[in-house]
Design a protein around this motif. Structure first.
Motif, PDB file in Angstrom:
ATOM      1  N   TRP A 162      -6.789 -21.649 -31.673  1.00 52.54           N
ATOM      2  CA  TRP A 162      -5.623 -21.301 -32.502  1.00 52.54           C
ATOM      3  C   TRP A 162      -6.021 -20.282 -33.567  1.00 52.54           C
ATOM      4  O   TRP A 162      -5.332 -19.278 -33.770  1.00 52.54           O
ATOM      5  N   THR A 163      -7.138 -20.544 -34.213  1.00 48.88           N
ATOM      6  CA  THR A 163      -7.599 -19.632 -35.261  1.00 48.88           C
ATOM      7  C   THR A 163      -7.925 -18.245 -34.700  1.00 48.88           C
ATOM      8  O   THR A 163      -7.520 -17.214 -35.255  1.00 48.88           O
ATOM      9  N   ASN A 164      -8.656 -18.214 -33.583  1.00 45.08           N
ATOM     10  CA  ASN A 164      -9.033 -16.930 -32.994  1.00 45.08           C
ATOM     11  C   ASN A 164      -7.811 -16.133 -32.538  1.00 45.08           C
ATOM     12  O   ASN A 164      -7.722 -14.915 -32.754  1.00 45.08           O
ATOM     13  N   ASN A 165      -6.887 -16.817 -31.891  1.00 49.75           N
ATOM     14  CA  ASN A 165      -5.694 -16.128 -31.406  1.00 49.75           C
ATOM     15  C   ASN A 165      -4.815 -15.649 -32.553  1.00 49.75           C
ATOM     16  O   ASN A 165      -4.211 -14.568 -32.480  1.00 49.75           O
ATOM     17  N   ALA A 166      -4.722 -16.455 -33.606  1.00 50.70           N
ATOM     18  CA  ALA A 166      -3.938 -16.043 -34.770  1.00 50.70           C
ATOM     19  C   ALA A 166      -4.546 -14.792 -35.401  1.00 50.70           C
ATOM     20  O   ALA A 166      -3.818 -13.890 -35.836  1.00 50.70           O
ATOM     21  N   VAL A 227       3.857  -9.937 -28.565  1.00 50.98           N
ATOM     22  CA  VAL A 227       4.942  -9.868 -29.550  1.00 50.98           C
ATOM     23  C   VAL A 227       4.409  -9.312 -30.864  1.00 50.98           C
ATOM     24  O   VAL A 227       5.015  -8.429 -31.484  1.00 50.98           O
ATOM     25  N   ALA A 228       3.256  -9.819 -31.293  1.00 53.98           N
ATOM     26  CA  ALA A 228       2.650  -9.315 -32.529  1.00 53.98           C
ATOM     27  C   ALA A 228       2.338  -7.832 -32.405  1.00 53.98           C
ATOM     28  O   ALA A 228       2.586  -7.048 -33.332  1.00 53.98           O
ATOM     29  N   ALA A 229       1.810  -7.438 -31.260  1.00 58.85           N
ATOM     30  CA  ALA A 229       1.480  -6.027 -31.059  1.00 58.85           C
ATOM     31  C   ALA A 229       2.742  -5.172 -31.051  1.00 58.85           C
ATOM     32  O   ALA A 229       2.754  -4.059 -31.612  1.00 58.85           O
ATOM     33  N   ALA A 255       8.759  -4.351 -42.478  1.00 57.66           N
ATOM     34  CA  ALA A 255       7.646  -5.208 -42.898  1.00 57.66           C
ATOM     35  C   ALA A 255       8.144  -6.600 -43.252  1.00 57.66           C
ATOM     36  O   ALA A 255       7.480  -7.599 -42.948  1.00 57.66           O
ATOM     37  N   ARG A 256       9.304  -6.696 -43.901  1.00 56.25           N
ATOM     38  CA  ARG A 256       9.846  -8.020 -44.230  1.00 56.25           C
ATOM     39  C   ARG A 256      10.195  -8.790 -42.961  1.00 56.25           C
ATOM     40  O   ARG A 256       9.972 -10.004 -42.867  1.00 56.25           O
ATOM     41  N   ALA A 257      10.740  -8.099 -41.973  1.00 54.30           N
ATOM     42  CA  ALA A 257      11.020  -8.755 -40.698  1.00 54.30           C
ATOM     43  C   ALA A 257       9.724  -9.170 -40.000  1.00 54.30           C
ATOM     44  O   ALA A 257       9.663 -10.210 -39.340  1.00 54.30           O
ATOM     45  N   ALA A 258       8.679  -8.345 -40.152  1.00 57.44           N
ATOM     46  CA  ALA A 258       7.391  -8.665 -39.525  1.00 57.44           C
ATOM     47  C   ALA A 258       6.811  -9.958 -40.089  1.00 57.44           C
ATOM     48  O   ALA A 258       6.142 -10.712 -39.374  1.00 57.44           O
ATOM     49  N   VAL A 261       7.994 -12.775 -38.127  1.00 59.75           N
ATOM     50  CA  VAL A 261       7.298 -12.893 -36.846  1.00 59.75           C
ATOM     51  C   VAL A 261       5.938 -13.565 -37.038  1.00 59.75           C
ATOM     52  O   VAL A 261       5.541 -14.435 -36.248  1.00 59.75           O
ATOM     53  N   VAL A 262       5.227 -13.183 -38.091  1.00 61.48           N
ATOM     54  CA  VAL A 262       3.916 -13.783 -38.364  1.00 61.48           C
ATOM     55  C   VAL A 262       4.053 -15.295 -38.501  1.00 61.48           C
ATOM     56  O   VAL A 262       3.308 -16.077 -37.894  1.00 61.48           O
ATOM     57  N   LEU A 263       5.026 -15.726 -39.309  1.00 64.27           N
ATOM     58  CA  LEU A 263       5.200 -17.160 -39.548  1.00 64.27           C
ATOM     59  C   LEU A 263       5.599 -17.887 -38.265  1.00 64.27           C
ATOM     60  O   LEU A 263       5.107 -18.980 -37.980  1.00 64.27           O
ATOM     61  N   GLY A 264       6.479 -17.283 -37.485  1.00 66.00           N
ATOM     62  CA  GLY A 264       6.903 -17.935 -36.249  1.00 66.00           C
ATOM     63  C   GLY A 264       5.799 -18.017 -35.217  1.00 66.00           C
ATOM     64  O   GLY A 264       5.659 -19.025 -34.510  1.00 66.00           O
ATOM     65  N   LEU A 265       4.990 -16.973 -35.126  1.00 72.90           N
ATOM     66  CA  LEU A 265       3.913 -16.968 -34.133  1.00 72.90           C
ATOM     67  C   LEU A 265       2.823 -17.978 -34.450  1.00 72.90           C
ATOM     68  O   LEU A 265       2.079 -18.383 -33.556  1.00 72.90           O
ATOM     69  N   VAL A 266       2.723 -18.378 -35.708  1.00 72.52           N
ATOM     70  CA  VAL A 266       1.761 -19.437 -36.038  1.00 72.52           C
ATOM     71  C   VAL A 266       2.045 -20.678 -35.207  1.00 72.52           C
ATOM     72  O   VAL A 266       1.135 -21.300 -34.649  1.00 72.52           O
ATOM     73  N   LEU A 267       3.321 -21.035 -35.097  1.00 67.54           N
ATOM     74  CA  LEU A 267       3.695 -22.216 -34.299  1.00 67.54           C
ATOM     75  C   LEU A 267       3.516 -21.957 -32.811  1.00 67.54           C
ATOM     76  O   LEU A 267       3.019 -22.824 -32.072  1.00 67.54           O
ATOM     77  N   VAL A 268       3.898 -20.769 -32.349  1.00 68.85           N
ATOM     78  CA  VAL A 268       3.753 -20.454 -30.925  1.00 68.85           C
ATOM     79  C   VAL A 268       2.283 -20.503 -30.506  1.00 68.85           C
ATOM     80  O   VAL A 268       1.934 -21.083 -29.467  1.00 68.85           O
TER      81      VAL A 268
END
Length: 331
Positions: A162-166, A227-229, A255-258, A261-268
């Motif tokens: 999880w840490t590496n992928n994040a 998605v992050a990319a 950037a605010r929308a990004a 995405v950062v917060l949501g991808l933490v769960l994904v």
């Protein structure tokens, strides 16, 4: 001070404030002004009554009235759980849906590059020899590749993954603001790593093992990275071509929308990490572990293309709600 006389003199104000607070959703303009005025006045009364220290019951009643009036004047904040529900049902999926062509392009480009690397390795023994000695490659395809998923306890391995992928997703997203180039590099590096692993496994007749171990967690994990990319590429392209918006304004909005995405991808990525740590190496029935990975990917895509599309069509962009329309500037 005679507290009874003080209370009798100001009781009409207190009763009137109580009535306005009770009807706060149906007040007219003048009544709202009166509410604010009475709130300030009764707050002063409360200070006087507290300083007298003669009637705790009256102090408690006035404190409650002032607290309710303050809530009516300032407006009640939505509970935190409502913000969380809104974020995961509207904000995050809407941004992912809005930027879908960016991350779909990142996905297709990376997969194509990985496939090309894998085919190159399979087709050219000289490339395989350049990667490693025959005994090293044999150890990798026979043992090391599969053992990677079971050599550590499942929970700790899931946390590390999880840490590496994040971190990889964060690099792909944040560095995109530098004109897209660092994001392209991150995608190329990850694509090359996958291509090398696939090429070596297929060249040695272990393609089924490769796919059986990569697909369960890789579908959702790589989608999150893509998605992050995609968001990172959008940030970089906004710097290059902000459109009709001023460059800083456009970059700020994206950037605010990004951040969403950062917060949501933490769960994904947490879910994909659990699959990699607890399913990939430990569920020995191939069709079952692949089915788990396919189901997780299908659920994520359905989530984006149902909730995300609906929220996007209703005007959700992922930007901060109630933000100031303008910002102060010098001069």
């Amino acid at each position: 001070m005679d507290l009874d006389v003080f209370a009798a003199a100001h009781r009409p104000d207190w009763d009137r404030l109580q009535d306005l607070v009770r009807r706060r959703r149906r007040l007219s303009g003048p009544e709202i002004d009166e509410l604010v005025d009475l709130y300030q006045r009764v707050s002063t009364h409360l200070s006087v009554v507290r300083s007298a220290r003669q009637d705790p019951a009256l102090v408690g009643w006035l404190s409650g009235l002032v607290a309710r009036a303050r809530s009516a004047v300032t407006g009640a904040h939505a509970p935190a759980w409502r913000d969380s529900v809104r974020f995961f049902t509207r904000t995050f999926p809407a941004v992912v849906y809005r930027l879908r062509w960016w991350w779909i392009a990142a996905s297709l480009g990376t997969v194509a590059f990985s496939t090309a690397v894998a085919v190159w390795i399979v087709a050219d023994p000289a490339v395989q020899a350049a990667i490693g000695a025959p005994e090293e490659i044999r150890a990798y395809v026979e043992n090391d590749f599969a053992n990677y998923y079971v050599e550590h306890p499942g929970a700790s391995f899931a946390a590390r993954v999880w840490t590496n992928n994040a971190w990889a997703a964060a690099q792909a997203l944040i560095f995109g603001v530098f004109l897209c180039l660092p994001t392209v590099y991150v995608l190329a590096l990850n694509g090359a790593n996958i291509g090398v692993a696939a090429g070596l496994m297929f060249a040695n007749g272990k393609g089924d093992i490769f796919l059986g171990l990569i697909i369960p967690h890789g579908l959702l994990e790589l989608t999150a990275v893509f998605v992050a990319a995609g968001v990172g590429l959008k940030l970089g392209w906004t710097v290059i071509d902000p459109g009709r918006r001023p460059r800083l304004q456009a970059l700020g909005e994206e950037a605010r929308a990004a951040i969403a995405v950062v917060l949501g991808l933490v769960l994904v990525l947490f879910v994909s990490g659990l699959i990699e740590g607890l399913v990939t190496g430990w569920v020995h029935t191939t069709w079952l572990r692949i089915g788990i990975g396919v189901a997780a990917e299908a659920l994520f895509l359905a989530y984006v293309y149902t909730l995300g599309r609906k929220a996007y069509q209703e005007g959700e962009t992922g930007d901060i709600r109630d933000r100031p329309a303008t910002a102060p500037v010098a001069g």
